[in-house]
Each structure stands twice: as C-alpha cells, then as structure tokens.
Design a protein around this motif. Structure first.
Motif, mmCIF file in Angstrom:
data_model
loop_
_atom_site.group_PDB
_atom_site.id
_atom_site.type_symbol
_atom_site.label_atom_id
_atom_site.label_comp_id
_atom_site.label_asym_id
_atom_site.label_seq_id
_atom_site.Cartn_x
_atom_site.Cartn_y
_atom_site.Cartn_z
ATOM 1 N N LEU A 175 -10.187 7.555 5.869
ATOM 2 C CA LEU A 175 -9.535 6.519 6.653
ATOM 3 C C LEU A 175 -8.158 6.950 7.152
ATOM 4 O O LEU A 175 -7.628 6.351 8.095
ATOM 5 C CB LEU A 175 -9.416 5.231 5.824
ATOM 6 C CG LEU A 175 -10.747 4.638 5.320
ATOM 7 C CD1 LEU A 175 -10.504 3.280 4.681
ATOM 8 C CD2 LEU A 175 -11.763 4.508 6.449
ATOM 9 N N ASP A 176 -7.580 7.962 6.526
ATOM 10 C CA ASP A 176 -6.303 8.475 7.026
ATOM 11 C C ASP A 176 -6.459 9.040 8.433
ATOM 12 O O ASP A 176 -5.507 9.035 9.222
ATOM 13 C CB ASP A 176 -5.765 9.567 6.092
ATOM 14 C CG ASP A 176 -5.201 8.986 4.806
ATOM 15 O OD1 ASP A 176 -4.453 7.996 4.891
ATOM 16 O OD2 ASP A 176 -5.535 9.502 3.723
ATOM 17 N N LYS A 182 -7.242 5.865 10.989
ATOM 18 C CA LYS A 182 -6.148 4.936 11.307
ATOM 19 C C LYS A 182 -5.457 5.297 12.620
ATOM 20 O O LYS A 182 -4.665 4.499 13.139
ATOM 21 C CB LYS A 182 -5.135 4.890 10.162
ATOM 22 C CG LYS A 182 -4.347 6.169 9.929
ATOM 23 C CD LYS A 182 -3.444 6.013 8.706
ATOM 24 C CE LYS A 182 -2.624 7.272 8.468
ATOM 25 N NZ LYS A 182 -1.770 7.149 7.253
ATOM 26 N N ASP A 183 -5.790 6.459 13.163
ATOM 27 C CA ASP A 183 -5.267 6.830 14.479
ATOM 28 C C ASP A 183 -6.110 6.249 15.619
ATOM 29 O O ASP A 183 -5.905 6.578 16.783
ATOM 30 C CB ASP A 183 -5.205 8.354 14.621
ATOM 31 C CG ASP A 183 -4.046 8.958 13.832
ATOM 32 O OD1 ASP A 183 -3.040 8.248 13.633
ATOM 33 O OD2 ASP A 183 -4.148 10.121 13.412
ATOM 34 N N LYS A 198 -5.800 0.833 4.760
ATOM 35 C CA LYS A 198 -5.293 1.859 5.671
ATOM 36 C C LYS A 198 -5.684 1.516 7.110
ATOM 37 O O LYS A 198 -5.120 2.069 8.052
ATOM 38 C CB LYS A 198 -5.843 3.233 5.288
ATOM 39 C CG LYS A 198 -5.286 3.772 3.975
ATOM 40 C CD LYS A 198 -5.830 5.153 3.663
ATOM 41 C CE LYS A 198 -5.230 5.695 2.367
ATOM 42 N NZ LYS A 198 -5.751 7.043 2.019
ATOM 43 N N LEU A 199 -6.674 0.611 7.235
ATOM 44 C CA LEU A 199 -7.070 0.073 8.546
ATOM 45 C C LEU A 199 -6.769 -1.426 8.516
ATOM 46 O O LEU A 199 -7.677 -2.254 8.400
ATOM 47 C CB LEU A 199 -8.558 0.320 8.815
ATOM 48 C CG LEU A 199 -9.043 1.771 8.728
ATOM 49 C CD1 LEU A 199 -10.552 1.836 8.914
ATOM 50 C CD2 LEU A 199 -8.344 2.649 9.763
#
Length: 618
Positions: A80-81, A84-85, A108-109
């Motif tokens: 998810l890191d 998140k972009d 993270k979202l």
C-alpha cells in the motif's frame, strides 16, 4: 524544454499512474501473465466513457479509482505504500487469491471506500489502529480467511461504515456493540464469537471485558438507546392513529407472545400454501373487530421496496392463484390480489438450513439491487420450514418457451437475430451488475438458464433466481443449481468467480442454436461440454458453418458475420480451462462489440427500437 514536455512530465519525486501500477506489480507473485495489458505503450485510463486501457482496473474521469485483482492466483505483498501514490483510488479487491500474513495497514489509503480481501489465506489478529482516520470506508470483506483474536470496535465506529463480512474465520470474543448499527454484517463460521446479533450469548466475564473497553462508548450507547426508545414510542402513538397498514406487516396480535385459537387460524400453514399452488384461494377466517392489522403469532411479511402498495400475507392466501410452474426450488404461482397489482410468489422448500438473521440480511441486500435486467424482490416471508419471495408479475413468458416451446405457447412468434442479440446483451449487463454489487459472492447469479430469463413485452430480458446460493441448502445446490454443473467442479471440486461466465456461454449457444443444453438436465455434475462440443464439431466440418444456427432465427447474409462472432464468444465463455476462460468484464465487453449488420437487421432493429419507445412513452 517545450511546453508539452513540461505538461506531460511528472514532477520530480512523484510517480505517474503507469509507474505506480508497474511498481506495484513487482511486489506480487503469480503464474502466467495476468497483467499482459499493463505496459507503457498506453496509459491505464482514458477520458472516454471511463473505459480503461488496462485490464483489472476501474477508471473515473481519466484516473484510476479501483483495482479489481480477483481470482488471478496472486500472492506476495500488497504494498500500500506504493498504491498511496494513486490519489483517486477508492476500491481494491483481491478476492479469491493466495495472499498470506496480516491484513495490510489500510489507513495508508485513507480515502478508500471499499476493500475486499475474502477467500485468501490471511491470518493473525487485526490491529484496530490500521483503521484510524478511515472516515470514508464503507465496506470491508474478510470472509474465508484465518483471522484470529477479537474484532476491533473501531470498525463499527467509522462514520460511514455500512457492510462487514467476516464469515468463516477464527475470531473470538464478544461482537462489539458498535457493529449493531451496520446495514449488512455476517459473522457465521466463527465459533468463538458471541453476543448480538448472534444467538450465542457471552459469559459474564467476556461481557465485563467488553464493557470496560470504552466508557465513552457506553455513555454514547445509552444516549442512542434512549433516543431510539423515545422514537419507537412516538412512532407507535402516531401509527395507532392511522388506519393504513405498516410496511412490515406483523402476523400475530397476542401481546403475550403465544397465539390464541383465533390467531392460530390465520397462521399460513403448509395446507394454505398447498391450496394456493393448486389454484385455490385459502379460507379467510373472520378477524376480531379490534384487530386493525393482520397480526398472528409473530410471523412477518417484510417489504423490501417503498414504492409499492403494501398488503399482508392473508391477502396473498385469499388471492386467486394460478400455478406458473414448478422448478428445483419449489412452485411459482401468480396471485391476483383483490385490490392492487398482480404478484408472483415463489415458494422455496430447500432453504431450511439458513438462520433467520442471515436470511433477513441477505434479502435486505437483494432488496437494495436495482437494474432493468433484474426482477426485483419486493417482499419475503420467513418460516424455518419454507420461505416465500414476492416479485412483480412480468406479462410474457420465459426465454426457454420462445426457444423450445411450441408455436402456440409463444404466440406463433420466433426470435429474430436482432432480438436474440438484444437478449444476450441485456442478460450480460444484468450479470455484470450482480458482480459489481455482490463482490463477496463467488457466483453472483449461480443459476443462469433460459427458464430463469423472463422477457417483457418489448423482449427486454429480466433475470430471476439470482444470488440465492448463500441461502439454499448446500446439498440441494450441488445437485440442482446450474453453477454446480460447470467443468471446474471436476477439476477443483468447487465453483469460482468465472463460473457464471460458463453459464452465460452456455446460454449464448442455446440462444443461437435453439438447442437445449442436454448436460444441464441431469442431477449433479454431468459431462459439461455437450452443446459446446457439438457447436465446435459443426464448425470443424466442411459443411456450411451457418448450419449451426437455429433455423427459426430470421437472418440474412449481412448478419452472419456478427452472428458467428457472438457464437465464438459463447464458445470462449465455455472454455473448460478456468485460467483461459474470460472474466465477466471481458465477456461483456466482447458481447457489446457485436453489432447488427445489413438492411434487414437494420430494419428489424429500428422496429424494435420504435416498439421500445412506444412502450416507454406509455
């Protein structure tokens, strides 16, 4: 540097959507090439009708808003890191894969609205901290995993959260009180869980532990209860002053909870229902003059739609009934109410292993569905031994009658090519809608066949008997329902997210050839390639390929190339190898590409459109 280069080049340190997805793909493990369309030759999304260039994604306004990574055999890390972009990402689904380990840190979202992680191998306890700040989250599906520990109360406290499915895990302890406000929830298959809405009560020790977890929540709950009680009292006082029946008609009036002799006469017994099935109106016992509503022994007829005229169960029992047919679930009959519309009532005898709570929840979920190619469930009646579902009456016959009935039964009409194409497209749209709205179901329809496709006066297809797999007794489903005749039953012993695609393919071949799929007649799993094998054998012969089509289907040579295209789509949907079979989205896209050709087809299509417009104007 040119202005164009300045506009199209992402800023330093910020990845483009293409780069994000390609980087995310590297964190996954898989066999084959499920991401073959993910390449840099074209952007993931276009600005045209939200149609994605890449498979397994959803687009909105030219940006990625969802990932649909279902049934791809995926494992590895859900990073998810990286995701998140994607600022527009609102939904993610990894149903039916092989992911293991802990649930990802979802906050993270923070703008995520729905997350589907069912049917994987996730395990361990869930830390409530991973949901902090997720004020937009509405749906979370974690069924069929190996999660342990207690359910985090914070999930039910999220301001917009509505649906939770944690079936068949290893959760334990009390169900948090915050979960009681959810519009849909499912906790079955977790023996260690206790407390409402389950019938299993918790020990005093567990209850004390739950109560001490949040004193703030206790105060809030007390306030809510007081407000609800006051609201109920006001509602009762207002209702007593009205003569109109409630939306939820309670069949039972004894305040003591036990039916009186007079009340007992009104309970819908099997004898009453049997009389209806034989076209006889059930007797109508006289009611006490002081009974304003049909109240008997706590039985309930529950309505799922607000925009229909309400009636009670005795009205159905007194109605003039006409038997329409008897299928694998039970009998279907038309009930003409003395005042009001004509209804169709289906009697189900093979749902007696589903609990009342789960049945009610599933019916409410079906009641929220709305699509022109689905026959809506208007109301239902629950009794342990049998259930009734009430539908609107469609004044025409089923697709099966038009394909296989005699000329009299179908009004001396046969279906031409434009009409059959219209039916296929309508059916496929209805199936796709079910997949989108019921993502937690392995086979959202589960029982697609020509007799479960009704045709309106303008030959618009309407699907029936959909989404019943969760409430039908498992042994009856395995023996009779169409999904359990798919070839994957022999391969893996279970159905999957592509099973409805196989049934859609069989229906397409049936519509084009006019032949009934004999492999669907028997009980249990049969040889499932009969009709598809026959079509392939005809296409492989030296004789004209057009011999495969139904001789009663009016057509010209101008149409045959498109007819052949649809036939091959049907064959592809019937692919025995599940890995090679299309998913429902691709199947619908291919079907939508089929067009009508030639003057004859254009003339018929214009006439059909005109009839549709006349029907709409009425």
């Amino acid at each position: 540097m040119s202005l164009l280069a300045y506009v199209t080049t992402p800023s330093v340190g910020k990845l483009s959507e293409t780069d994000v997805l390609l980087k995310f793909r590297q964190s996954l493990k898989f066999d084959g090439n499920p991401f073959s369309t993910w390449n840099i030759s074209q952007p993931p999304c276009t600005n045209v009708n939200n149609v994605p260039n890449w498979k397994n994604i959803f687009c909105e306004h030219g940006k990625i808003m969802g990932l649909n990574l279902e049934n791809l055999g995926l494992s590895g890390t859900i990073d998810l890191d990286i995701l998140k972009d994607l600022p527009g990402l609102r939904t993610i689904s990894v149903l039916d894969n092989k992911f293991q380990g802990s649930l990802p840190t979802l906050n993270k979202l923070p703008l995520l609205k729905s997350a589907y992680f069912s049917n994987n191998k996730f395990s361990g306890p869930i830390d409530g901290k991973i949901f902090e700040g997720m004020n937009t989250l509405k749906k979370l599906y974690l069924a069929e995993n190996e999660f342990t520990g207690q359910l985090p109360p914070i999930i039910g406290e999220l301001p917009n959260f509505k649906e939770l499915n944690v079936k068949n895990n290893k959760f334990e302890g009390p169900i948090p009180a915050s979960y009681l406000k959810l519009s849909f929830s499912s906790f079955d298959g977790n023996p260690g869980l206790c407390g409402p809405p389950l019938s299993k009560s918790c020990s005093e020790e567990e209850q004390k532990k739950q109560e001490s977890s949040s004193s703030v929540w206790k105060i809030f709950l007390i306030v809510v209860v007081v407000i609800v009680v006051i609201g109920i009292i006001v509602f009762i006082l207002i209702s007593r002053g009205k003569k109109n029946p409630h939306q939820e008609v309670v069949l039972g009036g004894s305040s003591s909870g036990s039916p009186t002799a007079q009340d007992q006469k009104l309970i819908p017994s099997s004898d009453h229902l049997n009389k209806m099935e034989h076209g006889q109106a059930a007797s109508s016992p006289d009611r006490p003059s002081d009974v304003k509503r049909a109240e008997v022994a706590g039985q309930k007829l529950l309505f799922l739609k607000d925009d229909i005229e309400k009636f009670d169960l005795p009205d159905l029992l007194k109605a003039s009934a006409e038997v329409l047919g008897s299928g694998v679930f039970g009998s279907t009959y038309k009930a003409a109410l003395s005042t009001g519309p004509v209804m169709v009532v289906k009697r189900f005898r093979h749902m007696n292993k589903v609990g009342k709570e789960d049945f009610h929840e599933h019916m409410r979920r079906l009641g929220r569905l709305s699509h022109k190619n689905l026959l809506p469930v208007l109301a239902f009646y629950y009794r342990k031994e049998e259930k009734l579902l009430v539908f609107e009456y469609v004044n025409n016959v089923s697709l099966a009658v038009y394909l296989h009935g005699n000329s009299k039964s179908r009004g001396n009409q046969s279906l031409d090519w434009p009409t059959r194409l219209k039916i296929v497209k309508g059916v496929s749209k209805g199936i796709l809608y079910l997949y989108n709205e019921l993502p937690s179901l392995t086979a959202p329809h589960g029982h697609l066949k020509s007799s479960n496709v009704l045709l309106t006066e303008t030959f618009e297809p309407v699907l029936t008997d959909y989404a019943l797999l969760p409430v039908v007794n498992a042994e009856h489903a395995h023996e009779h329902m169409i999904s359990y005749k798919a070839p994957e039953l022999k391969q893996s012993g279970k159905i999957n997210r592509k099973t409805d695609v196989w049934t859609l393919g069989m229906l397409i071949l049936e519509i084009l050839t006019g032949k009934f799929p004999s492999n669907l007649l028997g009980k249990g799993t049969q040889d499932t390639d009969d009709l598809a094998f026959w079509v392939n054998s005809i296409l492989g012969e030296d004789s004209s390929e057009t011999e495969v089509f139904d001789k009663e289907m009016k057509r010209t040579n101008d149409c045959e190339s498109e007819m052949m295209k649809l036939l091959k789509i049907g064959i592809s949907c019937c692919e025995v190898d599940v890995e090679k079979r299309w998913d429902i989205k691709e199947a619908v896209e291919r079907i939508e590409e089929v067009k009508e050709k030639g003057n004859f087809c254009s003339t018929v299509a214009a006439a059909t459109t005109e009839a549709d417009n006349m029907h709409t104007s009425r």
